[in-house]
Motif scaffolding. Structure first.
Motif, PDB file in Angstrom:
ATOM      1  N   ALA A 188     -18.871   0.666  -4.355  1.00  0.00           N
ATOM      2  CA  ALA A 188     -17.997   0.719  -5.518  1.00  0.00           C
ATOM      3  C   ALA A 188     -16.377   0.789  -4.876  1.00  0.00           C
ATOM      4  O   ALA A 188     -15.386   0.493  -5.755  1.00  0.00           O
ATOM      5  N   LEU A 189     -16.314   1.474  -3.715  1.00  0.00           N
ATOM      6  CA  LEU A 189     -14.750   1.583  -3.178  1.00  0.00           C
ATOM      7  C   LEU A 189     -14.385   0.039  -2.722  1.00  0.00           C
ATOM      8  O   LEU A 189     -13.048  -0.128  -3.104  1.00  0.00           O
ATOM      9  N   ALA A 190     -14.986  -0.802  -2.454  1.00  0.00           N
ATOM     10  CA  ALA A 190     -14.564  -2.246  -2.287  1.00  0.00           C
ATOM     11  C   ALA A 190     -14.364  -2.773  -3.430  1.00  0.00           C
ATOM     12  O   ALA A 190     -13.215  -3.587  -3.553  1.00  0.00           O
ATOM     13  N   VAL A 191     -15.153  -2.574  -4.299  1.00  0.00           N
ATOM     14  CA  VAL A 191     -14.765  -3.171  -5.679  1.00  0.00           C
ATOM     15  C   VAL A 191     -13.564  -2.666  -6.382  1.00  0.00           C
ATOM     16  O   VAL A 191     -12.861  -3.386  -6.787  1.00  0.00           O
ATOM     17  N   ALA A 192     -13.456  -1.271  -6.019  1.00  0.00           N
ATOM     18  CA  ALA A 192     -12.190  -0.657  -6.824  1.00  0.00           C
ATOM     19  C   ALA A 192     -10.688  -1.265  -6.060  1.00  0.00           C
ATOM     20  O   ALA A 192      -9.931  -1.529  -6.599  1.00  0.00           O
ATOM     21  N   ALA A 193     -10.851  -1.575  -4.831  1.00  0.00           N
ATOM     22  CA  ALA A 193      -9.984  -2.068  -4.061  1.00  0.00           C
ATOM     23  C   ALA A 193      -9.532  -3.704  -4.509  1.00  0.00           C
ATOM     24  O   ALA A 193      -8.530  -3.961  -4.622  1.00  0.00           O
ATOM     25  N   LEU A 194     -10.312  -4.244  -4.663  1.00  0.00           N
ATOM     26  CA  LEU A 194     -10.228  -5.718  -5.225  1.00  0.00           C
ATOM     27  C   LEU A 194      -9.610  -5.722  -6.513  1.00  0.00           C
ATOM     28  O   LEU A 194      -9.008  -6.567  -6.865  1.00  0.00           O
ATOM     29  N   LEU A 195     -10.306  -4.701  -7.473  1.00  0.00           N
ATOM     30  CA  LEU A 195      -9.864  -4.897  -8.814  1.00  0.00           C
ATOM     31  C   LEU A 195      -8.290  -4.496  -8.988  1.00  0.00           C
ATOM     32  O   LEU A 195      -7.663  -5.005  -9.697  1.00  0.00           O
ATOM     33  N   VAL A 196      -8.151  -3.455  -8.263  1.00  0.00           N
ATOM     34  CA  VAL A 196      -6.724  -2.803  -8.396  1.00  0.00           C
ATOM     35  C   VAL A 196      -5.777  -3.847  -7.870  1.00  0.00           C
ATOM     36  O   VAL A 196      -4.491  -3.948  -8.352  1.00  0.00           O
ATOM     37  N   LEU A 197      -6.083  -4.582  -6.994  1.00  0.00           N
ATOM     38  CA  LEU A 197      -5.244  -5.793  -6.583  1.00  0.00           C
ATOM     39  C   LEU A 197      -4.861  -6.937  -7.638  1.00  0.00           C
ATOM     40  O   LEU A 197      -4.037  -7.484  -7.645  1.00  0.00           O
ATOM     41  N   THR A 198      -5.878  -7.151  -8.376  1.00  0.00           N
ATOM     42  CA  THR A 198      -5.877  -8.039  -9.558  1.00  0.00           C
ATOM     43  C   THR A 198      -5.051  -7.372 -10.535  1.00  0.00           C
ATOM     44  O   THR A 198      -4.362  -8.135 -11.339  1.00  0.00           O
ATOM     45  N   VAL A 199      -4.700  -5.880 -10.739  1.00  0.00           N
ATOM     46  CA  VAL A 199      -3.959  -5.673 -11.871  1.00  0.00           C
ATOM     47  C   VAL A 199      -2.622  -5.308 -11.500  1.00  0.00           C
ATOM     48  O   VAL A 199      -1.651  -5.154 -12.313  1.00  0.00           O
ATOM     49  N   ASN A 200      -2.650  -5.014 -10.179  1.00  0.00           N
ATOM     50  CA  ASN A 200      -1.221  -4.527  -9.514  1.00  0.00           C
ATOM     51  C   ASN A 200      -0.677  -5.864  -9.137  1.00  0.00           C
ATOM     52  O   ASN A 200      -0.490  -5.723  -7.689  1.00  0.00           O
ATOM     53  N   ARG A 201      -0.074  -6.709  -9.594  1.00  0.00           N
ATOM     54  CA  ARG A 201       0.454  -7.892  -9.107  1.00  0.00           C
ATOM     55  C   ARG A 201       1.984  -8.282  -9.679  1.00  0.00           C
ATOM     56  O   ARG A 201       1.902  -8.162 -11.104  1.00  0.00           O
ATOM     57  N   PRO A 202       2.814  -8.415  -8.924  1.00  0.00           N
ATOM     58  CA  PRO A 202       2.975  -8.205  -7.503  1.00  0.00           C
ATOM     59  C   PRO A 202       2.767  -6.752  -7.339  1.00  0.00           C
ATOM     60  O   PRO A 202       3.048  -5.947  -8.248  1.00  0.00           O
ATOM     61  N   ILE A 203       2.199  -6.345  -5.889  1.00  0.00           N
ATOM     62  CA  ILE A 203       2.002  -4.843  -5.669  1.00  0.00           C
ATOM     63  C   ILE A 203       3.254  -4.053  -5.786  1.00  0.00           C
ATOM     64  O   ILE A 203       4.201  -4.404  -5.235  1.00  0.00           O
ATOM     65  N   LYS A 204       3.014  -3.226  -6.539  1.00  0.00           N
ATOM     66  CA  LYS A 204       4.193  -2.036  -6.726  1.00  0.00           C
ATOM     67  C   LYS A 204       3.485  -0.704  -6.500  1.00  0.00           C
ATOM     68  O   LYS A 204       2.359  -0.202  -7.063  1.00  0.00           O
ATOM     69  N   ILE A 205       4.247   0.024  -5.903  1.00  0.00           N
ATOM     70  CA  ILE A 205       3.720   1.474  -5.813  1.00  0.00           C
ATOM     71  C   ILE A 205       5.071   2.558  -6.057  1.00  0.00           C
ATOM     72  O   ILE A 205       6.234   1.978  -6.043  1.00  0.00           O
ATOM     73  N   ARG A 206       4.616   3.725  -6.567  1.00  0.00           N
ATOM     74  CA  ARG A 206       5.909   4.694  -6.700  1.00  0.00           C
ATOM     75  C   ARG A 206       5.588   5.611  -5.571  1.00  0.00           C
ATOM     76  O   ARG A 206       4.483   6.079  -5.308  1.00  0.00           O
ATOM     77  N   ALA A 207       7.078   6.124  -5.311  1.00  0.00           N
ATOM     78  CA  ALA A 207       6.915   7.078  -4.207  1.00  0.00           C
ATOM     79  C   ALA A 207       6.322   8.240  -4.675  1.00  0.00           C
ATOM     80  O   ALA A 207       6.562   8.915  -5.895  1.00  0.00           O
ATOM     81  N   SER A 208       5.501   8.876  -3.665  1.00  0.00           N
ATOM     82  CA  SER A 208       4.834  10.096  -4.211  1.00  0.00           C
ATOM     83  C   SER A 208       4.728  11.067  -2.854  1.00  0.00           C
ATOM     84  O   SER A 208       3.877  10.455  -2.050  1.00  0.00           O
ATOM     85  N   VAL A 209       5.081  12.267  -2.806  1.00  0.00           N
ATOM     86  CA  VAL A 209       4.812  13.285  -1.622  1.00  0.00           C
ATOM     87  C   VAL A 209       3.255  13.391  -1.492  1.00  0.00           C
ATOM     88  O   VAL A 209       2.937  13.560  -0.411  1.00  0.00           O
ATOM     89  N   PHE A 210       2.636  13.526  -2.853  1.00  0.00           N
ATOM     90  CA  PHE A 210       1.439  13.768  -2.489  1.00  0.00           C
ATOM     91  C   PHE A 210       0.467  12.882  -2.012  1.00  0.00           C
ATOM     92  O   PHE A 210       0.018  13.142  -1.142  1.00  0.00           O
ATOM     93  N   ILE A 211       0.727  11.593  -2.352  1.00  0.00           N
ATOM     94  CA  ILE A 211       0.020  10.641  -1.658  1.00  0.00           C
ATOM     95  C   ILE A 211       0.488  10.355  -0.522  1.00  0.00           C
ATOM     96  O   ILE A 211      -0.366   9.868   0.508  1.00  0.00           O
ATOM     97  N   PHE A 212       1.781  10.567   0.192  1.00  0.00           N
ATOM     98  CA  PHE A 212       2.182  10.481   1.488  1.00  0.00           C
ATOM     99  C   PHE A 212       1.391  11.626   2.147  1.00  0.00           C
ATOM    100  O   PHE A 212       0.914  10.999   3.386  1.00  0.00           O
ATOM    101  N   LEU A 213       1.251  12.561   1.810  1.00  0.00           N
ATOM    102  CA  LEU A 213       0.473  13.627   2.335  1.00  0.00           C
ATOM    103  C   LEU A 213      -1.080  13.422   2.597  1.00  0.00           C
ATOM    104  O   LEU A 213      -1.493  13.556   3.662  1.00  0.00           O
TER     105      LEU A 213
END
Length: 411
Positions: A66-91
Motif C-alpha cells: 500500500a505504501l508503494a501505491v500511495a507513492a505512485l498516487l501522490v505523484l499523479t496528483v501532485n504535478r508538477p511536484i510542489k511541497i510546502r516548507a515544514s519544520v515537522f516533516i524536516f524533523l
C-alpha cells in the motif's frame, strides 16, 4: 417542454452522465493516498484470530504494498511536484535519515534497512501531501476520520459474524483483517475524540456525531484498552478547554460530562475498577502487564558510545522476543539518544505551535487532542519513531497548526 430545452444538459451532467470536476478527482486521489498510508500502518498480524483465510505473506504484502501505491498516487496528483516548507516533516526526515544510518550497523541488517527505508518512503509521501495542509475544508482530518470509521466498522462486523473468535481472551479483536485489541481501541478512541471536537466546533452534524460516538464507545470498552481510554479523556479535556471560552456548546458539554462523571463515579465505581484491572492482580498492574521488566532489560543492555547515541537500528519493537510497548524506550533502543531528541522535538514543535501560534478554533483544538493523545499513549505504546498510526496522526496534528498561507491555493 420543447425538445431543444430537453437537450440542454444540466450543470455537471453530460449526456446523462455526471461530470467529475478536476478538483473532485484530485480530492479523491488525495483521499486514496491517505487511505493507502493508513493501510500500510494497519499491520497484518497473522497470529491474531481472523476469519478471512488470508495467508500471512499475502496479508503483509498487501499492507506493505500500500505504501508503494500511495507513492505512485501522490505523484499523479501532485504535478508538477510542489511541497510546502515544514519544520515537522524536516524533523521526520532527519529521524528517517538517522534511522537509516544506525541500521547499517544492525545485527539483522536486511530487516533494519527495510524498516528504515519504509520510514523514509513514508515521510517522502507525507512531504508530497503538504500542499493540502492548508485546506479550509479539513480534507485530511475528515478523510482520516472516514477511514477510522471503516476500520471500526470492520471490527463490529467481525464481532457480529464470529463473536466467539472476535472476543478472544475477552478483548475485542478485528477478525476480518487481523487487528489486536490495542490497535482497535486506538482507532476507536481517536475517532471518538475527533468526532467530539468537530461536533463541539459546529463542523459535524449532531446525528452523524451521535452515530459515530455511539458506535465507537462500545468498541473501545470491549477492547479493554486502558491506555486508549485514558489518552482519549485527557485529550478531549485539553481540546475542550481550548474552546471553552469561545463555544457555548463546549461549556454545556463540559457541564453534562461533569454530571455524568460524578454520577458514574458514585454508582459505577466498582464496575470501572474491575474494567481497569482487566482480571489482573496488583503485581501485574504495577508492572504494567510485564512491561517494566522489558524496560529494565533495555536500560541494562550493554552498549557502546555509538549505540548509545544512534541505537541498534530499527527493529520490530521487541526485546528478547517480548514487545517493548513504550515509544521512548523503543526509540532509545532503535535510534539512541539522538533519535529520542528528534522525536521529542517533533512533539514539542506541534505542541508549541498549537498553544502559542495557532488562533483559538477547531484546528487548534484537534491538534491539541492529537498531540495529547500521542504523548499519553507513547508511555505504553510505540510508534512515533516509525511508520505507524501514531506518526500519521502526529503529522495530521502538524498539518492543523501550519500557519503559512499559500500565495496560490492548491486544491
Amino acid at each position: 417542454m420543447s425538445s431543444a430545452t430537453r437537450a440542454i444538459p444540466r450543470p455537471g451532467v453530460l449526456s446523462g452522465r455526471r461530470v467529475v470536476s478536476p478538483e473532485q478527482r484530485r480530492r479523491r486521489r488525495v483521499q486514496l493516498v491517505w487511505g493507502c498510508l493508513l493501510l500500510n500502518v494497519l499491520t497484518f498480524f497473522p497470529e491474531a484470530p481472523h476469519i478471512v483465510p488470508i495467508p500471512g505473506p499475502v496479508g503483509k504484502l498487501i499492507a506493505q504494498g500500500a505504501l508503494a501505491v500511495a507513492a505512485l498516487l501522490v505523484l499523479t496528483v501532485n504535478r508538477p511536484i510542489k511541497i510546502r516548507a515544514s519544520v515537522f516533516i524536516f524533523l521526520a526526515t532527519l529521524l528517517a535519515t538517522e534511522a537509516l544510518l544506525s541500521s547499517l550497523r544492525a545485527e539483522f541488517l536486511l530487516g533494519a534497512l527495510y524498516r528504515s527505508g519504509r520510514l523514509f518512503a513514508f515521510v517522502m509521501v507525507l512531504w508530497l501531501l503538504t500542499p493540502w495542509w492548508t485546506r479550509r475544508d479539513l480534507l485530511l482530518v475528515r478523510t482520516h476520520l472516514m477511514y477510522l470509521w471503516i476500520v471500526i466498522g470492520s471490527a463490529v462486523a467481525g464481532l457480529l459474524v464470529a463473536p466467539g473468535l472476535a472476543m478472544t481472551e475477552d478483548r475485542l479483536y478485528g477478525v476480518l483483517w487481523p487487528i489486536p485489541p490495542t490497535q482497535v481501541g486506538h482507532y476507536a478512541a481517536v475517532a471518538i475524540g475527533l468526532t467530539t471536537i468537530l461536533w463541539m466546533s459546529g463542523l459535524l452534524r449532531r446525528e452523524v456525531a451521535l452515530v459515530s460516538v455511539a458506535g465507537s464507545v462500545p468498541v473501545l470498552l470491549l477492547t479493554h484498552t486502558r491506555t486508549a481510554l485514558i489518552a482519549l479523556l485527557i485529550g478531549v479535556v485539553i481540546a475542550g478547554l481550548s474552546l471553552f471560552t469561545a463555544r457555548t456548546r463546549v461549556r454545556r458539554a463540559f457541564a453534562v460530562g461533569l454530571v455524568f462523571f460524578s454520577v458514574g463515579a458514585l454508582t459505577l465505581g466498582s464496575v470501572v475498577t474491575t474494567w481497569l484491572a482487566r482480571g489482573q492482580d496488583t503485581t501485574q498492574v504495577s508492572e504494567l502487564t510485564g512491561r517494566t521488566r522489558v524496560w529494565d532489560g533495555i536500560l541494562a543492555q550493554p552498549r557502546s558510545t555509538f549505540e548509545t547515541l544512534f541505537g541498534f537500528g530499527l527493529s520490530n519493537k521487541s526485546f528478547n522476543g517480548l514487545p517493548i510497548d513504550s515509544n521512548w524506550l523503543g526509540t532509545y533502543f532503535d535510534v539512541g539518544l539522538i533519535g529520542m531528541a528528534i522525536n521529542i522535538a517533533m512533539v514539542l514543535f506541534v505542541l508549541i505551535m498549537a498553544l502559542f501560534f495557532q488562533p483559538q478554533g477547531p484546528r487548534r483544538a484537534m491538534a491539541l487532542f492529537l498531540v495529547a493523545y500521542c504523548v499519553v499513549a507513547s508511555f505504553t505504546e510505540s510508534g512515533l519513531s516509525e511508520a505507524s498510526p501514531y506518526l500519521l496522526e502526529l503529522t495530521l496534528a502538524a498539518s492543523l497548526v501550519y500557519s503559512r498561507v499559500p500565495r496560490e491555493g492548491v486544491r
